[in-house]
Design an enzyme around this catalytic site. Structure first.
Site, PDB file in Angstrom:
ATOM      1  N   GLU A  50       9.819  -4.850 -26.815  1.00 16.53           N
ATOM      2  CA  GLU A  50      10.370  -5.865 -27.707  1.00 16.53           C
ATOM      3  C   GLU A  50      11.597  -5.342 -28.452  1.00 16.53           C
ATOM      4  O   GLU A  50      12.619  -6.027 -28.569  1.00 16.53           O
ATOM      5  CB  GLU A  50       9.312  -6.293 -28.744  1.00 16.53           C
ATOM      6  CG  GLU A  50       8.028  -6.827 -28.134  1.00 16.53           C
ATOM      7  CD  GLU A  50       6.962  -5.762 -27.973  1.00 16.53           C
ATOM      8  OE1 GLU A  50       5.788  -6.051 -28.255  1.00 16.53           O
ATOM      9  OE2 GLU A  50       7.299  -4.640 -27.537  1.00 16.53           O
ATOM     10  N   CYS A  73       3.060  -4.605 -31.285  1.00 16.05           N
ATOM     11  CA  CYS A  73       2.351  -3.704 -32.196  1.00 16.05           C
ATOM     12  C   CYS A  73       2.760  -3.992 -33.640  1.00 16.05           C
ATOM     13  O   CYS A  73       3.834  -4.523 -33.918  1.00 16.05           O
ATOM     14  CB  CYS A  73       2.643  -2.251 -31.837  1.00 16.05           C
ATOM     15  SG  CYS A  73       4.357  -1.742 -32.131  1.00 16.05           S
ATOM     16  N   CYS A  82       6.795  -3.326 -33.813  1.00 14.36           N
ATOM     17  CA  CYS A  82       7.627  -4.336 -33.155  1.00 14.36           C
ATOM     18  C   CYS A  82       7.631  -5.654 -33.930  1.00 14.36           C
ATOM     19  O   CYS A  82       8.618  -6.406 -33.891  1.00 14.36           O
ATOM     20  CB  CYS A  82       7.156  -4.558 -31.724  1.00 14.36           C
ATOM     21  SG  CYS A  82       7.452  -3.126 -30.666  1.00 14.36           S
ATOM     22  N   SER A 166      -7.837  17.397   9.798  1.00 17.53           N
ATOM     23  CA  SER A 166      -7.714  16.063   9.182  1.00 17.53           C
ATOM     24  C   SER A 166      -6.280  15.561   9.075  1.00 17.53           C
ATOM     25  O   SER A 166      -6.052  14.474   8.539  1.00 17.53           O
ATOM     26  CB  SER A 166      -8.333  16.071   7.784  1.00 17.53           C
ATOM     27  OG  SER A 166      -7.663  17.000   6.946  1.00 17.53           O
ATOM     28  N   LEU A 202      -0.411  18.564  -3.886  1.00 14.57           N
ATOM     29  CA  LEU A 202      -0.876  17.535  -4.825  1.00 14.57           C
ATOM     30  C   LEU A 202       0.237  17.100  -5.777  1.00 14.57           C
ATOM     31  O   LEU A 202       0.040  16.995  -6.988  1.00 14.57           O
ATOM     32  CB  LEU A 202      -2.104  18.017  -5.615  1.00 14.57           C
ATOM     33  CG  LEU A 202      -3.338  18.374  -4.787  1.00 14.57           C
ATOM     34  CD1 LEU A 202      -4.474  18.830  -5.698  1.00 14.57           C
ATOM     35  CD2 LEU A 202      -3.798  17.226  -3.916  1.00 14.57           C
ATOM     36  N   LEU A 294     -17.338  16.570  -3.849  1.00 16.46           N
ATOM     37  CA  LEU A 294     -16.821  16.134  -5.147  1.00 16.46           C
ATOM     38  C   LEU A 294     -16.891  14.621  -5.276  1.00 16.46           C
ATOM     39  O   LEU A 294     -17.213  14.095  -6.353  1.00 16.46           O
ATOM     40  CB  LEU A 294     -15.386  16.617  -5.335  1.00 16.46           C
ATOM     41  CG  LEU A 294     -14.720  16.291  -6.674  1.00 16.46           C
ATOM     42  CD1 LEU A 294     -15.519  16.863  -7.837  1.00 16.46           C
ATOM     43  CD2 LEU A 294     -13.281  16.820  -6.704  1.00 16.46           C
ATOM     44  N   SER A 297     -20.417  13.698  -6.224  1.00 18.05           N
ATOM     45  CA  SER A 297     -20.692  14.078  -7.614  1.00 18.05           C
ATOM     46  C   SER A 297     -20.045  13.106  -8.586  1.00 18.05           C
ATOM     47  O   SER A 297     -20.633  12.742  -9.613  1.00 18.05           O
ATOM     48  CB  SER A 297     -20.172  15.502  -7.880  1.00 18.05           C
ATOM     49  OG  SER A 297     -20.870  16.448  -7.103  1.00 18.05           O
TER      50      SER A 297
END
Length: 360
Positions: A50, A73, A82, A166, A202, A294, A297
């Site tokens: 804004e 906000c 704002c 893979s 990653l 993982l 889990s």
């Protein structure tokens, strides 16, 4: 109204990967049926949408309308409220996509605008506006990261051949889509098994993308010192989540290479505890790119919010070939983890299915 809100949504998406853990927000200012200014939340700690839209405008705003994807906000944070600059600008009407779930804002911003004789309309493209910031809404409510589990598998449900090979199951287009998700989140998580087997980076490899913080679940700190994660740790934020019993000398070596070590009270990494620790650091979202152990889990501990499943039109076969979810599994069909299909689309020759975990 929807036309202008759609434009505000387009603007908001320009903040992908740059504003976490704050929400993505876009704003459009209209006067006499014409867009006279636009703005979006460009970076964490920067001005909100804004304020940017108002500051970007060279015309008189008296009597203008503002279309904004999220409730303005009304508190002082890294930037002034704002609501304050909207009131001062002369804007007469504010159209809001959705309210802000943050307790210090929720409905308070709307109330302040109304008290200052500004017309307020809410709920325009609300579903789309809430969807855009599903990560923010989860994080502001739970103080833990929104977790997306991602895996790619063949048509017969394999994530690797019987030898463990893979690369690659999916084609280039699907892999590029994964990098877009990496750009969206603030963290990416993998297990030590994946690091040892694949030696991944990653990182986010799209133009102007942002690398998420890498989080490696490694309870005894077995990570090789010569792997890609360690080699690049001074350039890409990296955390190793260790258990109670780990190699103290190796910890010092890794910290000297730029890696942060965090520990849980359990002997092995306890994911629920870990999510609270990561949430406190400002990590609002995680792309889980783990192996079958993982993944199981994470489901068992109830930390997964969404699943991105990529299916490739090929078959590996083999009783020893790995599947996406390992562990003990459930004993009967009625104990299955329920999912709700949110979206299905083709990406090149592959298929992406997006599931909501829990079936809500």
């Amino acid at each position: 109204m929807e036309k202008y809100m759609k434009r505000a949504l387009e603007l908001a998406k320009k903040g992908i990967g740059k504003v976490n853990p704050n929400p993505m927000v876009g704003a459009v200012i209209v006067k006499n049926g014409k867009i006279i200014s636009e703005g979006f939340h460009e970076k964490f700690g920067g001005f909100h949408a804004e304020r940017n839209a108002i500051l970007n405008c060279c015309e008189d705003l008296t009597g203008a309308e503002m279309y904004v994807t999220l409730e303005p906000c009304c508190h002082y944070g890294k930037t002034p409220p704002c609501t304050e600059i909207i009131i001062q600008s002369g804007i007469k009407k504010v159209v809001v996509g959705c309210t802000d779930d943050n307790p210090i804002v929720e409905n308070k911003g709307l109330k302040i605008l109304k008290e200052n004789n500004i017309e307020v309309i809410t709920g325009v493209l609300e579903k789309e506006c809430r969807k855009l910031n599903e990560i923010f809404f989860h994080y502001i409510k739970n103080k833990t990261p929104f977790v997306i589990m991602k895996y790619a598998m063949t048509a017969d449900g394999k994530i690797a051949t019987k030898t463990g090979h893979s690369k690659w199951i999916t084609e280039k287009e699907a892999r590029e889509h994964t990098h877009k998700t990496r750009n969206l989140v603030s963290g990416i998580m993998a297990g030590i098994g994946t690091i040892i087997a694949d030696n991944p980076l990653l990182t986010c490899r799209i133009e102007n993308g942002t690398n998420p913080t890498r989080i490696i679940c490694d309870s005894t700190i077995k990570i090789p010192l010569d792997c890609n994660i360690v080699k690049t740790a001074k350039n890409v934020p990296t955390i190793i989540a260790a258990g109670k019993n780990y190699d103290k000398e190796k910890r010092i070596l890794l910290e000297n290479k730029g890696i942060e070590i965090i520990t849980t009270e359990k002997e092995k990494t306890y994911l629920k505890t870990l999510m609270h620790i990561l949430g406190e650091t400002g990590i609002d979202s995680i792309l889980l790119e783990g192996g079958s152990v993982l993944n199981y889990s994470a489901l068992k501990d109830g930390i997964v919010n969404k699943i991105h499943l990529y299916i490739a039109p090929k078959i590996f076969g083999g009783n020893l070939a790995k599947t996406p979810i390992g562990g003990l599994g459930v004993e009967t069909a009625d104990m299955a983890y329920p999912l709700k299909t949110e979206n299905i689309k083709t990406i090149g020759n592959d298929i992406l299915i997006e599931y909501i975990v829990g079936g809500e």
